[in-house]
Design a protein around this motif. Structure first.
Motif, PDB file in Angstrom:
ATOM      1  N   SER A  16       1.001  -1.251  -0.114  1.00 54.97           N
ATOM      2  CA  SER A  16      -0.057  -0.130  -0.024  1.00 54.97           C
ATOM      3  C   SER A  16       0.838   1.185  -0.046  1.00 54.97           C
ATOM      4  O   SER A  16       2.205   0.989   0.325  1.00 54.97           O
ATOM      5  CB  SER A  16      -0.931   0.071   1.157  1.00 54.97           C
ATOM      6  N   ARG A  17       0.258   2.320  -0.260  1.00 52.43           N
ATOM      7  CA  ARG A  17       1.164   3.671  -0.128  1.00 52.43           C
ATOM      8  C   ARG A  17       1.649   3.797   1.215  1.00 52.43           C
ATOM      9  O   ARG A  17       2.937   4.085   1.334  1.00 52.43           O
ATOM     10  CB  ARG A  17       0.081   4.904  -0.433  1.00 52.43           C
ATOM     11  N   ASP A  18       0.892   3.453   2.302  1.00 53.23           N
ATOM     12  CA  ASP A  18       1.315   3.579   3.355  1.00 53.23           C
ATOM     13  C   ASP A  18       2.510   2.936   3.905  1.00 53.23           C
ATOM     14  O   ASP A  18       3.462   3.328   4.652  1.00 53.23           O
ATOM     15  CB  ASP A  18       0.071   3.368   4.687  1.00 53.23           C
ATOM     16  N   GLU A  19       2.441   1.626   3.187  1.00 52.11           N
ATOM     17  CA  GLU A  19       3.747   0.509   3.597  1.00 52.11           C
ATOM     18  C   GLU A  19       4.780   1.257   2.671  1.00 52.11           C
ATOM     19  O   GLU A  19       5.964   1.030   3.365  1.00 52.11           O
ATOM     20  CB  GLU A  19       3.187  -0.570   3.037  1.00 52.11           C
ATOM     21  N   VAL A  64       5.405   4.669   2.278  1.00 51.25           N
ATOM     22  CA  VAL A  64       6.058   5.349   2.954  1.00 51.25           C
ATOM     23  C   VAL A  64       6.756   4.920   4.327  1.00 51.25           C
ATOM     24  O   VAL A  64       7.775   5.584   4.632  1.00 51.25           O
ATOM     25  CB  VAL A  64       4.689   6.527   3.384  1.00 51.25           C
ATOM     26  N   ALA A  65       6.225   3.801   4.704  1.00 53.36           N
ATOM     27  CA  ALA A  65       6.750   3.380   5.981  1.00 53.36           C
ATOM     28  C   ALA A  65       8.240   2.803   5.831  1.00 53.36           C
ATOM     29  O   ALA A  65       9.366   3.057   6.612  1.00 53.36           O
ATOM     30  CB  ALA A  65       5.960   2.547   6.765  1.00 53.36           C
ATOM     31  N   ILE A  87       5.696   6.892  -4.552  1.00 54.62           N
ATOM     32  CA  ILE A  87       4.751   7.475  -3.231  1.00 54.62           C
ATOM     33  C   ILE A  87       4.017   8.900  -3.639  1.00 54.62           C
ATOM     34  O   ILE A  87       2.869   8.607  -3.510  1.00 54.62           O
ATOM     35  CB  ILE A  87       5.542   7.759  -1.972  1.00 54.62           C
ATOM     36  N   ARG A 126      -0.795   8.982  -4.765  1.00 53.31           N
ATOM     37  CA  ARG A 126      -1.471   9.921  -3.986  1.00 53.31           C
ATOM     38  C   ARG A 126      -3.018  10.003  -4.655  1.00 53.31           C
ATOM     39  O   ARG A 126      -3.078   9.902  -5.591  1.00 53.31           O
ATOM     40  CB  ARG A 126      -1.089  11.187  -3.913  1.00 53.31           C
TER      41      ARG A 126
END
Length: 174
Positions: free
Chosen positions: A77-80, A82-83, A170, A174
């Motif tokens: 996922s995008r959040d993954e 980013v992390a 990333i 968005r």
């Protein structure tokens, strides 16, 4: 459907040609929406139908059926993403020399210990969860460490992207 970044391992290198237009068409044929790609190295962004892991396996089969070679599909996922980017443990001398290798799973501790036996020179690597972070002192084209041997010792397949590509993925997600 939620957006995912699907990373295909080792496409458009070593004779494994996969045109990005055809990759987009395959993803759409499997029910994905908002399909787009970034550069010709197997970066697919889309909203897969249903379970992301099932879509990844279906895309692997579709690529193999259509092109005759198997390539792992690893999605986050995008959040993954980013992390993973935030977890990069090394000073970034050049973003193109620093990589995140997205692994299919977290490697077993004993495999990480076995991989530590390989000399790295001034290059550095570290496993953080399901990612291996790498910083090459002189670039991936001239590694001081035996990165392929380290990857095999970890015992899980993965696909690497330099930090420039991670940052762009990333941004595009968005």
């Amino acid at each position: 459907m939620s957006s995912r970044i699907h990373l295909l391992r080792a496409v458009n290198v070593g004779g494994a040609t996969l045109p990005m237009a055809e990759l987009r068409a395959l993803a759409e044929s499997l029910g994905a929406a908002n399909v787009r790609t970034y550069i010709a190295s197997g970066n697919l962004l889309c909203d897969p139908p249903g379970d992301p892991a099932e879509f990844d396996r279906a895309l692997e089969r579709a690529v193999e059926d259509r092109f005759g070679f198997f390539r792992e599909v690893i999605s986050r996922s995008r959040d993954e993403l980013v992390a993973a980017r935030a977890a990069h443990p090394f000073e970034v001398l050049e973003p193109k020399y620093s990589y995140v290798t997205f692994l299919t799973d977290a490697p077993a501790p004993e495999n990480v210990a076995a991989a530590r036996r390989f000399a790295t020179g001034d290059d550095r690597w570290e496993v953080v969860g399901r990612e291996m972070h790498i910083r090459y002192i002189g670039g991936a084209g001239r590694p001081q460490m035996k990165d392929a041997s380290i990857g095999r010792a970890l015992g899980v397949p993965g696909t690497a992207r330099n930090l420039n590509s991670v940052d762009k993925l990333i941004e595009l997600s968005r």
